[in-house]
Each structure stands twice: as C-alpha cells, then as structure tokens.
Design a protein around this motif. Structure first.
Motif, mmCIF file in Angstrom:
data_model
loop_
_atom_site.group_PDB
_atom_site.id
_atom_site.type_symbol
_atom_site.label_atom_id
_atom_site.label_comp_id
_atom_site.label_asym_id
_atom_site.label_seq_id
_atom_site.Cartn_x
_atom_site.Cartn_y
_atom_site.Cartn_z
ATOM 1 N N LYS A 170 0.833 -1.210 0.000
ATOM 2 C CA LYS A 170 0.000 0.000 0.000
ATOM 3 C C LYS A 170 0.866 1.258 0.000
ATOM 4 O O LYS A 170 0.543 2.246 -0.654
ATOM 5 N N ILE A 171 1.952 1.221 0.737
ATOM 6 C CA ILE A 171 2.850 2.373 0.786
ATOM 7 C C ILE A 171 3.496 2.592 -0.583
ATOM 8 O O ILE A 171 3.567 3.722 -1.071
ATOM 9 N N LYS A 172 3.956 1.512 -1.200
ATOM 10 C CA LYS A 172 4.563 1.639 -2.530
ATOM 11 C C LYS A 172 3.548 2.157 -3.544
ATOM 12 O O LYS A 172 3.891 2.951 -4.429
ATOM 13 N N PHE A 173 2.308 1.727 -3.424
ATOM 14 C CA PHE A 173 1.260 2.243 -4.300
ATOM 15 C C PHE A 173 1.079 3.750 -4.078
ATOM 16 O O PHE A 173 0.952 4.525 -5.028
ATOM 17 N N GLY A 174 1.083 4.168 -2.807
ATOM 18 C CA GLY A 174 0.965 5.590 -2.491
ATOM 19 C C GLY A 174 2.116 6.399 -3.075
ATOM 20 O O GLY A 174 1.918 7.496 -3.601
ATOM 21 N N ILE A 175 3.327 5.834 -3.011
ATOM 22 C CA ILE A 175 4.497 6.510 -3.577
ATOM 23 C C ILE A 175 4.329 6.677 -5.082
ATOM 24 O O ILE A 175 4.536 7.763 -5.631
ATOM 25 N N LYS A 176 3.933 5.609 -5.766
ATOM 26 C CA LYS A 176 3.740 5.687 -7.222
ATOM 27 C C LYS A 176 2.661 6.701 -7.578
ATOM 28 O O LYS A 176 2.815 7.486 -8.511
ATOM 29 N N ARG A 177 1.580 6.680 -6.823
ATOM 30 C CA ARG A 177 0.470 7.592 -7.091
ATOM 31 C C ARG A 177 0.906 9.046 -6.888
ATOM 32 O O ARG A 177 0.604 9.917 -7.711
ATOM 33 N N ALA A 178 1.640 9.312 -5.814
ATOM 34 C CA ALA A 178 2.099 10.678 -5.544
ATOM 35 C C ALA A 178 3.103 11.139 -6.608
ATOM 36 O O ALA A 178 3.036 12.273 -7.082
ATOM 37 N N LEU A 179 4.014 10.248 -6.985
ATOM 38 C CA LEU A 179 4.978 10.604 -8.030
ATOM 39 C C LEU A 179 4.278 10.897 -9.351
ATOM 40 O O LEU A 179 4.648 11.839 -10.070
ATOM 41 N N ARG A 180 3.283 10.119 -9.686
ATOM 42 C CA ARG A 180 2.529 10.339 -10.922
ATOM 43 C C ARG A 180 1.823 11.702 -10.871
ATOM 44 O O ARG A 180 1.832 12.451 -11.852
ATOM 45 N N ALA A 181 1.248 12.023 -9.735
ATOM 46 C CA ALA A 181 0.570 13.314 -9.587
ATOM 47 C C ALA A 181 1.570 14.468 -9.718
ATOM 48 O O ALA A 181 1.269 15.483 -10.351
ATOM 49 N N ILE A 182 2.748 14.298 -9.135
ATOM 50 C CA ILE A 182 3.780 15.330 -9.244
ATOM 51 C C ILE A 182 4.230 15.457 -10.694
ATOM 52 O O ILE A 182 4.432 16.572 -11.194
ATOM 53 N N ASP A 183 4.375 14.326 -11.386
ATOM 54 C CA ASP A 183 4.749 14.369 -12.804
ATOM 55 C C ASP A 183 3.758 15.179 -13.622
ATOM 56 O O ASP A 183 4.134 15.920 -14.522
ATOM 57 N N TYR A 184 2.488 15.036 -13.305
ATOM 58 C CA TYR A 184 1.480 15.794 -14.038
ATOM 59 C C TYR A 184 1.522 17.272 -13.657
ATOM 60 O O TYR A 184 1.185 18.129 -14.479
ATOM 61 N N ALA A 185 1.915 17.562 -12.430
ATOM 62 C CA ALA A 185 1.945 18.951 -11.975
ATOM 63 C C ALA A 185 3.200 19.688 -12.443
ATOM 64 O O ALA A 185 3.148 20.874 -12.739
ATOM 65 N N VAL A 186 4.336 18.996 -12.492
ATOM 66 C CA VAL A 186 5.599 19.582 -12.944
ATOM 67 C C VAL A 186 6.254 18.606 -13.907
ATOM 68 O O VAL A 186 5.825 17.468 -14.025
ATOM 69 N N ASP A 187 7.309 19.055 -14.582
ATOM 70 C CA ASP A 187 7.957 18.160 -15.527
ATOM 71 C C ASP A 187 8.732 17.054 -14.807
ATOM 72 O O ASP A 187 9.003 17.127 -13.620
ATOM 73 N N ILE A 188 9.109 16.023 -15.545
ATOM 74 C CA ILE A 188 9.734 14.828 -14.966
ATOM 75 C C ILE A 188 11.078 15.145 -14.310
ATOM 76 O O ILE A 188 11.425 14.572 -13.282
ATOM 77 N N GLU A 189 11.846 16.097 -14.881
ATOM 78 C CA GLU A 189 13.140 16.440 -14.287
ATOM 79 C C GLU A 189 12.955 17.055 -12.903
ATOM 80 O O GLU A 189 13.720 16.792 -11.991
ATOM 81 N N MET A 190 11.937 17.884 -12.770
ATOM 82 C CA MET A 190 11.681 18.503 -11.468
ATOM 83 C C MET A 190 11.283 17.433 -10.454
ATOM 84 O O MET A 190 11.639 17.525 -9.281
ATOM 85 N N THR A 191 10.573 16.399 -10.914
ATOM 86 C CA THR A 191 10.195 15.307 -10.017
ATOM 87 C C THR A 191 11.441 14.618 -9.471
ATOM 88 O O THR A 191 11.541 14.356 -8.276
ATOM 89 N N HIS A 192 12.416 14.345 -10.335
ATOM 90 C CA HIS A 192 13.651 13.706 -9.880
ATOM 91 C C HIS A 192 14.391 14.614 -8.910
ATOM 92 O O HIS A 192 14.971 14.160 -7.925
ATOM 93 N N PHE A 193 14.351 15.907 -9.173
ATOM 94 C CA PHE A 193 14.977 16.880 -8.283
ATOM 95 C C PHE A 193 14.328 16.830 -6.899
ATOM 96 O O PHE A 193 15.001 16.788 -5.874
ATOM 97 N N ILE A 194 12.995 16.818 -6.868
ATOM 98 C CA ILE A 194 12.264 16.797 -5.598
ATOM 99 C C ILE A 194 12.562 15.510 -4.833
ATOM 100 O O ILE A 194 12.827 15.530 -3.636
ATOM 101 N N VAL A 195 12.538 14.376 -5.528
ATOM 102 C CA VAL A 195 12.821 13.092 -4.877
ATOM 103 C C VAL A 195 14.254 13.085 -4.343
ATOM 104 O O VAL A 195 14.517 12.628 -3.231
ATOM 105 N N GLY A 196 15.187 13.630 -5.123
ATOM 106 C CA GLY A 196 16.577 13.718 -4.665
ATOM 107 C C GLY A 196 16.717 14.567 -3.415
ATOM 108 O O GLY A 196 17.412 14.200 -2.470
ATOM 109 N N LEU A 197 16.027 15.708 -3.403
ATOM 110 C CA LEU A 197 16.067 16.565 -2.215
ATOM 111 C C LEU A 197 15.467 15.864 -1.005
ATOM 112 O O LEU A 197 16.000 15.961 0.107
ATOM 113 N N MET A 198 14.370 15.147 -1.219
ATOM 114 C CA MET A 198 13.751 14.441 -0.094
ATOM 115 C C MET A 198 14.707 13.392 0.456
ATOM 116 O O MET A 198 14.808 13.200 1.665
ATOM 117 N N TRP A 199 15.428 12.711 -0.427
ATOM 118 C CA TRP A 199 16.379 11.709 0.028
ATOM 119 C C TRP A 199 17.488 12.384 0.835
ATOM 120 O O TRP A 199 17.901 11.905 1.885
#
Length: 197
Positions: free
Chosen positions: A68-97
């Motif tokens: 369920k957690i992995k599903f939530g992660i995929k769903r949130a990443l997909r939503a972020i992809d739609y809100a911003v471009d894919i490069e920004m998504t990788h940037f955000i995930v990198g910052l969170m890490w």
C-alpha cells in the motif's frame, strides 16, 4: 483514532483526518500505518510532495503495509509528474532523500572549531567575511535573479555537498551534486530564454 482518520480520508474529508493523525504522530512518530494514512490524506488535499515524504517515512519502518505504501508513492509521483515536468520530479525526490539522510546523520556533522578571542583575529575574520560576502554577492546577483527561490536551495546544496564530503557521506554528496547540476542546467536554459540586455 487512526481508523477514524482512514474513514475520513475515504469519505472525502482529509482535513479532519490530518488533525487526528497529527495528534497520533505527536506521540508515536514512527507509526507506520499512521504515516501511510497521513500520506493518503495529504495526497487527497493536493499536497503531493508532503504525501510522498510521509510515504517514504512509512516505508523506512517495518510493517505489513509495504504494498500500500509503494502504491501511495507511485500515485504521488505520478501526480507530481502531471503537476511539474519529470526532471523537477527527480529533483524533488533527490532533495527528499538528502533531507532524510541529513536527519539520520545530523549528529555526525562536525562541531564548529573554537574561536580565538584575540581582537586581531576577530577583526581579520570580520574583514575576510565581508570581502567574501561582497564577492559572492556580485557573482550571485545574476543567478539569484534568474533562479528566484531556487537560488537559496542552490546555496544550501553547495554547503550540504561540502559537509557531506567532509563526513564521508558519499551518497548524500552524490545526490547534492546531482541536484546542483540540475539547478545549473535550468539556470543555463533560463538564461538562454531571457538574455541580458
């Protein structure tokens, strides 16, 4: 209380769930199920990045909700992809890490060296600091105009990269360097779009 929050999320009232879950997590910050449900509540309020943070926190804890957690992660990443471009998504995930890693290693960061009390060294340090600030300000004025709020992130990432290298935190340093490169590439692109007069 967590089940009530889960019900609130499912009934379309995520704000109510957030209040209850904040209270639960105040007493048990590592409660996997509460973190997951809070991620769901944040997702349904449109706060996808915060939801992703809570899903990752839940994923670090052992528990029975991994799928369920992995599903939530995929769903949130997909939503972020739609809100911003894919490069920004990788940037955000990198910052969170990076921020997650910093929370774990914050105790290992070096303490500042004791300062000398002599008037000469204090005056010299102040002059050197002012000179460095002027040089940095001149160099960064254009970057700051172009990057806007990302400029502060760039400065933080540079400092983080240096501290991580000092501490031997290679993974943190790599992520910081990757994020710095990303911001610099965006800056270069934006400079080309709006050349100086």
């Amino acid at each position: 209380m967590i089940e009530q929050a889960r019900s609130s999320v499912l009934m379309g009232q995520p704000e109510d769930a957030l209040e209850a879950l904040t209270e639960v997590l105040k007493y048990n910050k590592g409660h996997t199920y509460a973190l997951m449900v809070k991620g769901d509540a944040l997702y349904f309020t449109g706060s996808f990045e915060h939801a992703l943070i809570h899903y990752y926190r839940a994923l670090r804890r052992p528990g029975q909700y991994i799928d369920k957690i992995k599903f939530g992660i995929k769903r949130a990443l997909r939503a972020i992809d739609y809100a911003v471009d894919i490069e920004m998504t990788h940037f955000i995930v990198g910052l969170m890490w990076i921020f997650g890693a910093m929370q774990e290693y914050v105790g290992r960061l070096p303490k500042p060296a004791p300062r000398s009390n002599s008037q000469h060294s204090i005056k010299t340090r102040k002059l050197e600091k002012k000179k460095a600030e002027r040089v940095t300000k001149m160099k960064n004025t254009k970057s700051k105009k172009i990057l806007g709020p990302l400029f502060d992130d760039l400065i933080f990432l540079k400092q983080l990269d240096g501290k991580a290298k000092e501490q031997g935190l290679d993974r943190v340093a790599e992520e910081a360097e990757s994020s710095i490169r990303f911001i610099r590439e965006k800056e270069k692109f934006w400079r080309q779009q709006a050349p100086s007069k």
